[in-house]
Design a protein around this motif. Structure first.
Motif, PDB file in Angstrom:
ATOM      1  N   TRP A  35       0.809  -1.209   0.000  1.00  0.00           N
ATOM      2  CA  TRP A  35       0.000   0.000   0.000  1.00  0.00           C
ATOM      3  C   TRP A  35       0.847   1.267   0.000  1.00  0.00           C
ATOM      4  N   GLN A  36       2.093   1.149  -0.399  1.00  0.00           N
ATOM      5  CA  GLN A  36       2.943   2.347  -0.462  1.00  0.00           C
ATOM      6  C   GLN A  36       2.371   3.290  -1.511  1.00  0.00           C
ATOM      7  N   LEU A  37       2.175   4.541  -1.144  1.00  0.00           N
ATOM      8  CA  LEU A  37       1.476   5.484  -2.010  1.00  0.00           C
ATOM      9  C   LEU A  37       2.378   6.554  -2.598  1.00  0.00           C
ATOM     10  N   ASN A  38       3.652   6.532  -2.297  1.00  0.00           N
ATOM     11  CA  ASN A  38       4.531   7.582  -2.802  1.00  0.00           C
ATOM     12  C   ASN A  38       5.936   7.025  -2.954  1.00  0.00           C
ATOM     13  N   MET A  39       6.791   7.772  -3.633  1.00  0.00           N
ATOM     14  CA  MET A  39       8.167   7.334  -3.783  1.00  0.00           C
ATOM     15  C   MET A  39       8.927   7.553  -2.479  1.00  0.00           C
ATOM     16  N   PRO A  40       9.999   6.801  -2.219  1.00  0.00           N
ATOM     17  CA  PRO A  40      10.765   6.985  -0.980  1.00  0.00           C
ATOM     18  C   PRO A  40      11.576   8.267  -1.018  1.00  0.00           C
ATOM     19  N   GLU A  41      11.826   8.832   0.156  1.00  0.00           N
ATOM     20  CA  GLU A  41      12.601  10.068   0.237  1.00  0.00           C
ATOM     21  C   GLU A  41      14.093   9.819   0.090  1.00  0.00           C
ATOM     22  N   GLY A  42      14.568   8.613   0.401  1.00  0.00           N
ATOM     23  CA  GLY A  42      15.985   8.317   0.267  1.00  0.00           C
ATOM     24  C   GLY A  42      16.814   8.848   1.415  1.00  0.00           C
ATOM     25  N   VAL A  43      18.138   8.637   1.331  1.00  0.00           N
ATOM     26  CA  VAL A  43      19.030   8.983   2.432  1.00  0.00           C
ATOM     27  C   VAL A  43      20.207   9.839   1.971  1.00  0.00           C
ATOM     28  N   THR A  44      20.091  10.455   0.809  1.00  0.00           N
ATOM     29  CA  THR A  44      21.141  11.338   0.307  1.00  0.00           C
ATOM     30  C   THR A  44      20.514  12.638  -0.184  1.00  0.00           C
ATOM     31  N   GLN A  45      21.351  13.650  -0.394  1.00  0.00           N
ATOM     32  CA  GLN A  45      20.840  14.921  -0.895  1.00  0.00           C
ATOM     33  C   GLN A  45      20.258  14.755  -2.296  1.00  0.00           C
ATOM     34  N   THR A  46      20.891  13.910  -3.108  1.00  0.00           N
ATOM     35  CA  THR A  46      20.374  13.654  -4.449  1.00  0.00           C
ATOM     36  C   THR A  46      18.981  13.046  -4.390  1.00  0.00           C
ATOM     37  N   ALA A  47      18.796  12.092  -3.493  1.00  0.00           N
ATOM     38  CA  ALA A  47      17.475  11.473  -3.337  1.00  0.00           C
ATOM     39  C   ALA A  47      16.450  12.489  -2.855  1.00  0.00           C
ATOM     40  N   HIS A  48      16.858  13.348  -1.929  1.00  0.00           N
ATOM     41  CA  HIS A  48      15.941  14.370  -1.433  1.00  0.00           C
ATOM     42  C   HIS A  48      15.575  15.359  -2.545  1.00  0.00           C
ATOM     43  N   ASN A  49      16.550  15.694  -3.389  1.00  0.00           N
ATOM     44  CA  ASN A  49      16.265  16.581  -4.520  1.00  0.00           C
ATOM     45  C   ASN A  49      15.219  15.956  -5.444  1.00  0.00           C
ATOM     46  N   ALA A  50      15.404  14.657  -5.739  1.00  0.00           N
ATOM     47  CA  ALA A  50      14.459  13.970  -6.612  1.00  0.00           C
ATOM     48  C   ALA A  50      13.069  13.936  -5.977  1.00  0.00           C
ATOM     49  N   TYR A  51      13.020  13.683  -4.674  1.00  0.00           N
ATOM     50  CA  TYR A  51      11.731  13.638  -3.981  1.00  0.00           C
ATOM     51  C   TYR A  51      11.059  15.010  -3.987  1.00  0.00           C
ATOM     52  N   ASP A  52      11.847  16.060  -3.717  1.00  0.00           N
ATOM     53  CA  ASP A  52      11.285  17.414  -3.712  1.00  0.00           C
ATOM     54  C   ASP A  52      10.727  17.788  -5.081  1.00  0.00           C
ATOM     55  N   MET A  53      11.474  17.440  -6.155  1.00  0.00           N
ATOM     56  CA  MET A  53      10.994  17.750  -7.497  1.00  0.00           C
ATOM     57  C   MET A  53       9.752  16.925  -7.825  1.00  0.00           C
ATOM     58  N   HIS A  54       9.748  15.694  -7.400  1.00  0.00           N
ATOM     59  CA  HIS A  54       8.567  14.853  -7.618  1.00  0.00           C
ATOM     60  C   HIS A  54       7.334  15.476  -6.968  1.00  0.00           C
ATOM     61  N   MET A  55       7.492  15.933  -5.718  1.00  0.00           N
ATOM     62  CA  MET A  55       6.342  16.518  -5.024  1.00  0.00           C
ATOM     63  C   MET A  55       5.912  17.831  -5.666  1.00  0.00           C
ATOM     64  N   LEU A  56       6.890  18.645  -6.119  1.00  0.00           N
ATOM     65  CA  LEU A  56       6.554  19.900  -6.797  1.00  0.00           C
ATOM     66  C   LEU A  56       5.736  19.619  -8.056  1.00  0.00           C
ATOM     67  N   MET A  57       6.234  18.678  -8.884  1.00  0.00           N
ATOM     68  CA  MET A  57       5.517  18.334 -10.116  1.00  0.00           C
ATOM     69  C   MET A  57       4.138  17.760  -9.806  1.00  0.00           C
ATOM     70  N   LEU A  58       4.083  16.924  -8.761  1.00  0.00           N
ATOM     71  CA  LEU A  58       2.814  16.305  -8.398  1.00  0.00           C
ATOM     72  C   LEU A  58       1.765  17.354  -8.063  1.00  0.00           C
ATOM     73  N   TRP A  59       2.144  18.332  -7.210  1.00  0.00           N
ATOM     74  CA  TRP A  59       1.150  19.328  -6.799  1.00  0.00           C
ATOM     75  C   TRP A  59       0.786  20.269  -7.940  1.00  0.00           C
ATOM     76  N   ILE A  60       1.742  20.564  -8.818  1.00  0.00           N
ATOM     77  CA  ILE A  60       1.401  21.365 -10.008  1.00  0.00           C
ATOM     78  C   ILE A  60       0.379  20.627 -10.860  1.00  0.00           C
ATOM     79  N   CYS A  61       0.609  19.331 -11.062  1.00  0.00           N
ATOM     80  CA  CYS A  61      -0.324  18.528 -11.862  1.00  0.00           C
ATOM     81  C   CYS A  61      -1.683  18.410 -11.177  1.00  0.00           C
ATOM     82  N   VAL A  62      -1.672  18.294  -9.844  1.00  0.00           N
ATOM     83  CA  VAL A  62      -2.944  18.223  -9.109  1.00  0.00           C
ATOM     84  C   VAL A  62      -3.749  19.502  -9.314  1.00  0.00           C
ATOM     85  N   VAL A  63      -3.085  20.649  -9.195  1.00  0.00           N
ATOM     86  CA  VAL A  63      -3.777  21.935  -9.372  1.00  0.00           C
ATOM     87  C   VAL A  63      -4.310  22.052 -10.800  1.00  0.00           C
ATOM     88  N   ILE A  64      -3.469  21.698 -11.782  1.00  0.00           N
ATOM     89  CA  ILE A  64      -3.923  21.767 -13.182  1.00  0.00           C
ATOM     90  C   ILE A  64      -5.122  20.846 -13.387  1.00  0.00           C
TER      91      ILE A  64
END
Length: 296
Positions: A35-64
């Motif tokens: 039942w995992q509903l989202n991508m993992p945040e990871g344990v590195t800055q690169t992983a956090h960057n990917a997660y942050d961009m994923h969430m930004l794109m997700l919310w933009i798409c939700v609003v659209i």
């Protein structure tokens, strides 16, 4: 009876959903969960960057999506034929509307592209690294070399997983929770250290991928690709070859264990001295506790 079964299924689904929601904060260091509903945040800055961009794109798409489908729903309900609405046959062109629906998507794309580009560029900037690990893909195993040391070893699928898969047995999840995802020799790395990876292959194209680290790098014969990582949390992080490379492509897992620097130095010394028993003991020891430590 059918109603009772249906109720039980619904109850189980609700429990699973609650458990997944409660585990959101632990995904950075855990295996994928039901039942995992989202991508993992990871344990590195690169992983956090990917997660942050994923969430930004997700919310933009939700609003659209809300705006577009909301407008469609409103128009279909408000101007339906049963209420006497008739099409405007004289409407052919609106310069103002065309400017709006041309400029607005461009602005949205710029808002999405600027941070994405900067984070991708950051992902490939290995300046200031403190150590280098050379990764070489083979059919079907990995070679790890800690540059500047005598550490150089092959890591392949652990023998028990290999035995089970070739025997045709059904693996027991309780006794083999990481079936086909364990290796005979683990790559041990220090936390809070900027590590440069150089990745290549000896035979065909492979891809070295550990999701918790936040990047995937192709391993191509004759070409050296580069990436870097800095692991913040002690733990065991698993990955796989992510490029179809032959009949045993699915049987060349990756296991990275991140440990405090003192433990890493002890493992490095054991490896250099050829003391495989001590090196294996350190690699098998549970990682030091941390705010978000654990397995991944």
């Amino acid at each position: 009876m059918n109603a009772m079964k249906a109720s039980a299924i619904v109850a189980k689904a609700a429990v699973g959903l609650v458990a997944a929601t409660a585990s959101l904060g632990a995904w950075a260091d855990s295996e994928p969960v039901r039942w995992q509903l989202n991508m993992p945040e990871g344990v590195t800055q690169t992983a956090h960057n990917a997660y942050d961009m994923h969430m930004l794109m997700l919310w933009i798409c939700v609003v659209i999506g809300i705006v577009v489908f909301g407008a469609m729903g409103y128009a279909m309900f408000k101007f339906r034929k049963s209420k006497g609405a008739k099409p405007d046959v004289d409407f052919t062109h609106s310069t103002k509307l065309e400017i709006i629906w041309t400029v607005l998507p461009i602005l949205i794309l710029v808002v999405m592209a600027v941070p994405a580009t900067s984070k991708v560029m950051e992902q490939y900037t290995a300046k200031g690294h403190e150590m280098t690990v050379k990764v070489t893909g083979y059919q079907w195993m990995w070679r790890y070399e800690i540059v500047g040391t005598d550490v150089n070893f092959i890591s392949r699928l652990d023998r028990e997983s290999d035995r089970i898969r070739q025997s045709g047995e059904r693996p027991d999840e309780a006794t083999h929770p990481h079936y086909l995802r364990d290796v005979d020799k683990v790559l041990v790395l220090p936390i809070e250290t900027k590590i440069r990876f150089v990745v290549t292959a000896d035979d065909v194209i492979h891809a070295w991928w550990v999701p918790a680290l936040g990047w995937k790098q192709d391993a191509i014969p004759g070409i050296i690709n580069e990436a870097w990582t800095e692991i913040a949390t002690p733990g065991t992080y698993r990955g796989v070859c992510a490029e179809l490379c032959g009949k045993d492509h699915g049987f060349m897992p990756i296991v990275v264990k991140a440990v405090p620097k003192a433990e890493y130095q002890a493992w490095l010394a054991a490896q250099a001295a050829g003391d495989e028993v001590e090196a294996a003991r350190i690699a098998a020891t549970a990682p030091a506790p941390a705010d978000a430590g654990g397995e991944g």
